[in-house]
Design an enzyme around this catalytic site. Structure first.
Site, PDB file in Angstrom:
ATOM      1  N   HIS A   1      18.157   2.543   6.276  1.00  0.00           N
ATOM      2  CA  HIS A   1      18.831   1.354   6.312  1.00  0.00           C
ATOM      3  C   HIS A   1      20.256   1.809   5.411  1.00  0.00           C
ATOM      4  CE1 HIS A   1      16.388  -2.475   7.528  1.00  0.00           C
ATOM      5  NE2 HIS A   1      16.040  -1.444   7.988  1.00  0.00           N
TER       6      HIS A   1
ATOM      7  N   TYR B   1      18.365 -10.394   0.418  1.00  0.00           N
ATOM      8  CA  TYR B   1      18.021 -10.629  -0.738  1.00  0.00           C
ATOM      9  C   TYR B   1      18.825 -12.003  -1.006  1.00  0.00           C
ATOM     10  CZ  TYR B   1      16.127  -6.167  -1.923  1.00  0.00           C
ATOM     11  OH  TYR B   1      15.290  -5.025  -2.108  1.00  0.00           O
TER      12      TYR B   1
ATOM     13  N   PRO C   1       9.615  -6.390  -8.592  1.00  0.00           N
ATOM     14  CA  PRO C   1       9.875  -5.599  -7.311  1.00  0.00           C
ATOM     15  C   PRO C   1      11.541  -5.927  -6.835  1.00  0.00           C
ATOM     16  CG  PRO C   1       8.285  -7.426  -7.024  1.00  0.00           C
ATOM     17  CD  PRO C   1       8.686  -7.421  -8.385  1.00  0.00           C
TER      18      PRO C   1
ATOM     19  N   LYS D   1      11.656  -0.498  -6.629  1.00  0.00           N
ATOM     20  CA  LYS D   1      11.593   0.391  -7.358  1.00  0.00           C
ATOM     21  C   LYS D   1      10.653   1.176  -7.848  1.00  0.00           C
ATOM     22  CE  LYS D   1      15.975   1.798  -7.377  1.00  0.00           C
ATOM     23  NZ  LYS D   1      15.832   2.189  -5.898  1.00  0.00           N
TER      24      LYS D   1
ATOM     25  N   TYR E   1      20.513   1.399  -6.373  1.00  0.00           N
ATOM     26  CA  TYR E   1      19.349   1.013  -5.109  1.00  0.00           C
ATOM     27  C   TYR E   1      19.048   2.164  -4.466  1.00  0.00           C
ATOM     28  CZ  TYR E   1      16.997  -2.124  -2.048  1.00  0.00           C
ATOM     29  OH  TYR E   1      15.939  -2.666  -1.024  1.00  0.00           O
TER      30      TYR E   1
HETATM   31  P1  RFL Z   1      -1.415   2.335  -7.725  1.00  0.00           P
HETATM   32  O1  RFL Z   1      -0.786   2.040  -6.216  1.00  0.00           O
HETATM   33  O2  RFL Z   1      -1.567   1.140  -8.446  1.00  0.00           O
HETATM   34  O3  RFL Z   1      -2.337   3.300  -7.732  1.00  0.00           O
HETATM   35  C1  RFL Z   1      -3.401   3.633  -8.720  1.00  0.00           C
HETATM   36  C2  RFL Z   1      -4.911   3.826  -8.199  1.00  0.00           C
HETATM   37  O4  RFL Z   1      -5.712   4.209  -9.345  1.00  0.00           O
HETATM   38  C3  RFL Z   1      -6.830   3.675  -8.925  1.00  0.00           C
HETATM   39  N1  RFL Z   1      -7.596   3.504 -10.103  1.00  0.00           N
HETATM   40  C4  RFL Z   1      -8.465   3.913 -10.622  1.00  0.00           C
HETATM   41  N2  RFL Z   1      -9.136   5.107 -10.125  1.00  0.00           N
HETATM   42  C5  RFL Z   1     -10.344   5.806 -10.851  1.00  0.00           C
HETATM   43  N3  RFL Z   1     -10.675   5.272 -12.239  1.00  0.00           N
HETATM   44  C6  RFL Z   1      -9.982   4.105 -12.823  1.00  0.00           C
HETATM   45  N4  RFL Z   1     -10.322   3.690 -13.769  1.00  0.00           N
HETATM   46  C7  RFL Z   1      -9.025   3.621 -11.812  1.00  0.00           C
HETATM   47  N5  RFL Z   1      -8.167   2.447 -12.166  1.00  0.00           N
HETATM   48  C8  RFL Z   1      -7.439   2.496 -11.354  1.00  0.00           C
HETATM   49  C9  RFL Z   1      -6.736   2.068  -8.201  1.00  0.00           C
HETATM   50  O5  RFL Z   1      -7.594   1.813  -7.522  1.00  0.00           O
HETATM   51  C10 RFL Z   1      -5.415   2.774  -7.327  1.00  0.00           C
HETATM   52  O6  RFL Z   1      -5.665   3.398  -6.241  1.00  0.00           O
HETATM   53  O7  RFL Z   1      -0.283   3.165  -8.744  1.00  0.00           O
HETATM   54  P2  RFL Z   1       0.786   4.444  -8.472  1.00  0.00           P
HETATM   55  O8  RFL Z   1      -0.227   5.273  -7.367  1.00  0.00           O
HETATM   56  O9  RFL Z   1       1.369   4.493  -9.455  1.00  0.00           O
HETATM   57  O10 RFL Z   1       1.846   3.621  -7.453  1.00  0.00           O
HETATM   58  C11 RFL Z   1       2.516   2.539  -7.724  1.00  0.00           C
HETATM   59  C12 RFL Z   1       3.160   1.757  -6.574  1.00  0.00           C
HETATM   60  O11 RFL Z   1       1.798   1.257  -6.166  1.00  0.00           O
HETATM   61  C13 RFL Z   1       3.959   0.587  -7.012  1.00  0.00           C
HETATM   62  O12 RFL Z   1       4.785   0.852  -8.270  1.00  0.00           O
HETATM   63  C14 RFL Z   1       4.719  -0.124  -5.844  1.00  0.00           C
HETATM   64  O13 RFL Z   1       3.831  -0.792  -4.901  1.00  0.00           O
HETATM   65  C15 RFL Z   1       5.635  -1.392  -6.361  1.00  0.00           C
HETATM   66  N6  RFL Z   1       6.312  -2.055  -5.286  1.00  0.00           N
HETATM   67  C16 RFL Z   1       7.279  -1.388  -4.828  1.00  0.00           C
HETATM   68  N7  RFL Z   1       7.750  -0.382  -5.095  1.00  0.00           N
HETATM   69  C17 RFL Z   1       8.879   0.281  -4.439  1.00  0.00           C
HETATM   70  O14 RFL Z   1       9.291   1.370  -4.766  1.00  0.00           O
HETATM   71  N8  RFL Z   1       9.632  -0.245  -3.423  1.00  0.00           N
HETATM   72  C18 RFL Z   1       9.166  -1.629  -3.009  1.00  0.00           C
HETATM   73  O15 RFL Z   1       9.669  -2.132  -2.240  1.00  0.00           O
HETATM   74  C19 RFL Z   1       8.147  -2.260  -3.692  1.00  0.00           C
HETATM   75  N9  RFL Z   1       7.690  -3.772  -3.455  1.00  0.00           N
HETATM   76  C20 RFL Z   1       5.964  -3.398  -5.052  1.00  0.00           C
HETATM   77  C21 RFL Z   1       6.659  -4.178  -4.078  1.00  0.00           C
HETATM   78  C22 RFL Z   1       4.964  -3.761  -5.536  1.00  0.00           C
HETATM   79  C23 RFL Z   1       4.311  -5.182  -5.338  1.00  0.00           C
HETATM   80  N10 RFL Z   1       3.160  -5.757  -5.820  1.00  0.00           N
HETATM   81  C24 RFL Z   1       2.333  -6.408  -4.957  1.00  0.00           C
HETATM   82  C25 RFL Z   1       2.790  -5.605  -7.322  1.00  0.00           C
HETATM   83  C26 RFL Z   1       6.243  -5.307  -3.616  1.00  0.00           C
HETATM   84  C27 RFL Z   1       4.978  -5.954  -4.052  1.00  0.00           C
HETATM   85  C28 RFL Z   1       4.610  -7.064  -3.780  1.00  0.00           C
HETATM   86  C1  PHB Z   2       8.793  -5.181   0.829  1.00  0.00           C
HETATM   87  O1  PHB Z   2       9.169  -5.046   1.848  1.00  0.00           O
HETATM   88  O2  PHB Z   2       7.859  -5.136   0.561  1.00  0.00           O
HETATM   89  C2  PHB Z   2       9.874  -4.952  -0.263  1.00  0.00           C
HETATM   90  C3  PHB Z   2      11.150  -4.727   0.120  1.00  0.00           C
HETATM   91  C4  PHB Z   2      12.296  -4.833  -0.811  1.00  0.00           C
HETATM   92  C5  PHB Z   2      11.915  -4.940  -2.160  1.00  0.00           C
HETATM   93  C6  PHB Z   2      10.497  -5.510  -2.421  1.00  0.00           C
HETATM   94  C7  PHB Z   2       9.614  -5.391  -1.514  1.00  0.00           C
HETATM   95  O3  PHB Z   2      12.755  -5.101  -3.131  1.00  0.00           O
END
Ligand code: RFL
Ligand code: PHB
Length: 389
Positions: A72, A200, A292, A296, A384
């Protein structure tokens, strides 16, 4: 059992670190509380920075991402019926890649399996011991069976609710937090995205985001009160609310369908300092959370992995501990810049419950400045697409 690095958490940061170490011949064991299927069922990030693509290449797990990821070159910002584009490619020379976190995680699990890497699922009661001594170890349970792994280092990649961060003593650990008074209600649907680029959107009713996973899979979000329950939102209520928050010409084009996933995520900014305690390192959501809006979270987890992987590589290959000593300082310097950007973009685009008319006028003025001022757009685009590591 013994290994060089115990990695707690089999989410994207833990898996990426284990694969990168594997490529350099450094042995690790990943401990995951849930099952692989459970981890892969969590719908989260969708936008990847180039830095993460580079790390996936180094980890030998980028083939599908390179084939199926959607580059993108820009994104759209709208307020009411006004809409403008930020041209990332022209302003910064780079673009981002739309590819789901679920797919990143799947590719990493596949690579790890192909490499014969060790992952233990369904582990309970993980405890980290002696990270301030030369010989740390980790204890845990699988079913009723207690287990122990001795190691050189522990990587805490266990997300916001994990155990690793809490291992750093209260007197040493400092946490910084802002909780926002709203959440994001997200819907995944097998419909074509309303636009080929992300939108957005802000409006008097609040924020909305039009995103996607592929040409037949859309991801949409609307800001909702933090207290809302997902069961109270029917699909039709969601689509109606989304239509009201995006420009009329986009709302007319919107193709709706049944949701295949629907969830509410709270919004918070959070940083834990330091990110190292002796031989324990925190990585990703275990150490920091961003709202989110700037996409990031996953990308910042990846930059931590970059610093930690290089530190461990330097230690094992060159007997040089300087990367380890400086890990927390290096990671935090980038983390705080990302926190600032995510807070700024969230504050600009959301409706706050206590917001006055004055606050609303200031938000609109800032959007109009961003729309008309190239320097301001470049600053936004630079953040970004991802700050350098
Ligand atoms: P995770 O993905 O939470 O993985 C951690 C893992 O550890 C396990 N765990 C344990 N295992 C053993 N013993 C324990 N005591 C444990 N406790 C926990 C868990 O089961 C899990 O499998 O962390 P990690 O790897 O640091 O990854 C981080 C990302 O998942 C997170 O930052 C992103 O999803 C945030 N996020 C976004 N990030 C982006 O860079 N671009 C995006 O577009 C974006 N969109 C989002 C998002 C997060 C969202 N939510 C749901 C908060 C959109 C949303 C809606
Ligand atoms: C997504 O596609 O889930 C998404 C994209 C951009 C964002 C957050 C989430 O800033």
């Amino acid at each position: 059992m013994r290994t060089q690095v115990v990695i707690i958490g089999g989410g994207p940061s833990g898996l990426l670190l284990s694969q990168l170490l594997h490529v350099r011949g450094i042995d690790s064991i990943v401990l995951e509380r849930k099952t692989r299927d459970y981890v892969l069922s969590r719908i989260r990030a969708g936008v990847l920075e180039r830095g993460l693509l580079e790390l996936m290449r180094k980890a030998g797990a980028a083939a599908r991402l390179e084939r199926e990821g959607l580059p993108h070159d820009g994104a759209l910002l709208s307020y009411g019926d006004e809409m403008f584009r930020i041209d990332f490619k022209r302003l910064t020379g780079t673009s981002v890649i739309v590819y789901g976190q679920t797919e990143v995680t799947r590719d990493l699990y596949d690579a790890r399996e192909a490499a014969g890497g060790r992952t233990e699922f369904n582990v309970d009661d993980v405890e980290i011991h002696d990270t301030n001594r030369d010989r740390p170890y980790v204890t845990y349970r699988v079913g009723s069976e207690p287990r122990r792994i001795d190691c050189d280092f522990v990587a805490g990649c266990d997300g916001f609710h994990g155990v690793s961060r809490k291992t750093i003593p209260d007197g040493v650990r400092k946490e910084y937090e802002r909780v926002y008074p709203f959440g994001w209600l997200g819907v995944l649907s097998e419909t074509p995205p309303v636009n080929h680029e992300l939108i957005y959107a802000t409006s008097s009713r609040g924020f909305a985001l039009c995103s996607m996973r592929n040409p037949m899979l859309s991801r949409y979000y609307v800001q909702c009160p933090a207290t809302d329950r997902v069961e109270a939102w029917s699909d039709s209520a969601f689509w109606d609310e989304l239509r009201r928050r995006i420009p009329a010409d986009q709302a007319e084009k919107l193709v709706t369908g049944p949701s295949i996933e629907k969830s509410i995520a709270p919004l918070r900014s959070f940083v834990c300092e330091p990110m190292r305690w002796g031989r324990l390192f925190l990585c990703g959501d275990a150490a920091h959370i961003v709202p989110p809006t700037g996409a990031k979270g996953l990308n910042t987890a990846a930059s931590d992995v970059h610093y930690l992987y290089n530190a461990l590589r330097q230690y094992y290959e060159e007997r040089d501990s300087s990367g380890i000593e400086r890990y927390s300082e290096r990671a935090l310097a980038r983390v705080w810049k990302v926190e600032r950007f995510s807070w700024w973009f969230s504050s600009l685009m959301h409706h706050f419950p206590e917001q006055t008319e004055f606050d609303h006028k200031i938000q609109t003025a800032e959007l109009e400045f961003l729309r008309s001022n190239e320097d301001s757009q470049r600053a936004m685009a630079t953040n970004y697409v991802g700050l350098p590591y």
